[in-house]
Write an enzyme that holds these catalytic residues in place. Sequence first.
Site, PDB file in Angstrom:
ATOM      1  N   LYS A 173      26.408  50.661  40.833  1.00  0.00           N
ATOM      2  CA  LYS A 173      27.407  51.085  41.810  1.00  0.00           C
ATOM      3  C   LYS A 173      28.796  50.905  41.226  1.00  0.00           C
ATOM      4  CE  LYS A 173      29.614  49.097  45.256  1.00  0.00           C
ATOM      5  NZ  LYS A 173      30.881  49.893  45.308  1.00  0.00           N
ATOM      6  N   GLU A 248      31.476  37.883  36.931  1.00  0.00           N
ATOM      7  CA  GLU A 248      32.780  37.801  36.263  1.00  0.00           C
ATOM      8  C   GLU A 248      33.814  38.062  37.335  1.00  0.00           C
ATOM      9  OE1 GLU A 248      36.154  38.501  35.087  1.00  0.00           O
ATOM     10  OE2 GLU A 248      35.440  40.405  34.277  1.00  0.00           O
ATOM     11  N   CYS A 282      41.915  41.681  34.722  1.00  0.00           N
ATOM     12  CA  CYS A 282      41.596  40.292  35.082  1.00  0.00           C
ATOM     13  C   CYS A 282      42.094  39.304  34.046  1.00  0.00           C
ATOM     14  CB  CYS A 282      40.091  40.139  35.282  1.00  0.00           C
ATOM     15  SG  CYS A 282      39.092  40.572  33.842  1.00  0.00           S
ATOM     16  N   GLU A 385      45.382  35.095  43.235  1.00  0.00           N
ATOM     17  CA  GLU A 385      45.359  36.250  42.340  1.00  0.00           C
ATOM     18  C   GLU A 385      46.020  37.449  43.025  1.00  0.00           C
ATOM     19  OE1 GLU A 385      42.186  38.325  39.337  1.00  0.00           O
ATOM     20  OE2 GLU A 385      41.513  37.964  41.385  1.00  0.00           O
TER      21      GLU A 385
END
Length: 482
Positions: A173, A248, A282, A385
Amino acid sequence: MDIKNFINNEEHIPLSGMWMDNYDPATGKIYGEIPSSNHTDVESAYQAATKAFPSWSNTPIDTKSKILSKIADLIEENLEDLARAESKDNGKPLWLAQSVDIPRASSNFRFFAHAITQYASQSHDSTGRNTLNYTLRKPLGVVGCISPWNLPLYLFTWKIAPAIAAGNCVIAKPSEVTPVTAYLLGNICKKAGLPAGVLNIVHGTGPECGQAIVEHPGIKAISFTGGTNTGARIAATAAPMFKKLSLELGGKNPNLIFSDCDYEKMLHTTVRSSFANQGQICLCGSRIFVQEEIYDKFKKDFIKLVQELTVGHPMSSTTKVGAVVSASHRDKILDYIAFAKANPEEYTILTGGNTLQIPNYEDGYYIEPTVIEVSNNTCKLNQEEIFGPVVTLMTFKDEEEAIALANGTRYGLSATVWTENLNRSIKLGNELEAGIVWVNTWLNRDLRTAFGGVKDSGIGREGGFHALDFFTETKNICIEYK
């Protein structure tokens, strides 16, 4: 462009008949539809994958290697079309997709095409006991791969390539925000000779389509890249089902700049590590810590270079910073900036902090590269973040304070250190709580090495044989002989 699911080497509309709009970040306009798939589409993909698994898992290694190499070749042959699709879908500059994203997608397939020819098991001869132990690495079966929107084809292939190289069949996906290059990859794989059912691509939202993949009892492993909160929800579902998990997740990466660094190299690399892909990587160094002896000089020079970055339409060759990926993500970033503006005792906006209207593309999702000076490391902007074109600045005195600041978050994905002191680089490399530490460089990747984070940045490792280990199960065989 109207996108369809790719199941059993055929295109399929969603079984529910439900669709979602796909937006061009550069213009803010709808330019296509995406399937809003659910558990019924996932089940269809699972049946195709299950049927294909016995044959694919027993396909000779050299045949698998040739097919993966052919996929790599076809990605290279279609680089321009794929790069344009990626740029339009994601908002990143076209030159970035041409030079990084699409070449890396090809490299992912080519790397694992070669890696499986070198992937070996172990044997142990128990001298004096007349026993021989040897191990086999067996594919798991049907596995799920869920990838993010920031590096769409790059990270999609980073999961798919080792999974199918190891002999698994995949239900994948892509992010519903950036589905186009994943859709195009399906036909590339078919053209390369990948058998029907080995790769199945199902489009939809995380709560519907993604959750259906995670909770399916027949899917043996989940490889996910995305936000930490989503990773926690995946783990809560998959762990009681004893699925293998590779997560991750988020990062709040420190960039530690010591006064003895190669200043010019550091300065230009830091601009790149702050704002590449609109800060939507990231691994971007979003917390910049500078030794106090050079802080004022760095702040002046850094701001000057940041203000020279051209924000513009992704297809323009002069654009350095494109559009952020979606309206909702733009609003999330702006909320953080607004919080900083509302709390001047903690935050000083040194440059940026506003949206931009690009001529002829006034509805696009553009934000100025933003640099914010912060008073402490425990503040909201240093702990959460943001994942956009926003970085913070702080000073530090010495190694001990730098290490404490760097490690002072829930995250531990990557860190960057700038110093010419060998002893310091070794010490910080050892003491920083991060899955990867770069010294005097950034985003310098060897695909053979382990990649992943610690703490809330994830579990497991991707890359090289680590990825092949994840997508296989070890079986030990013990033989006693006369």
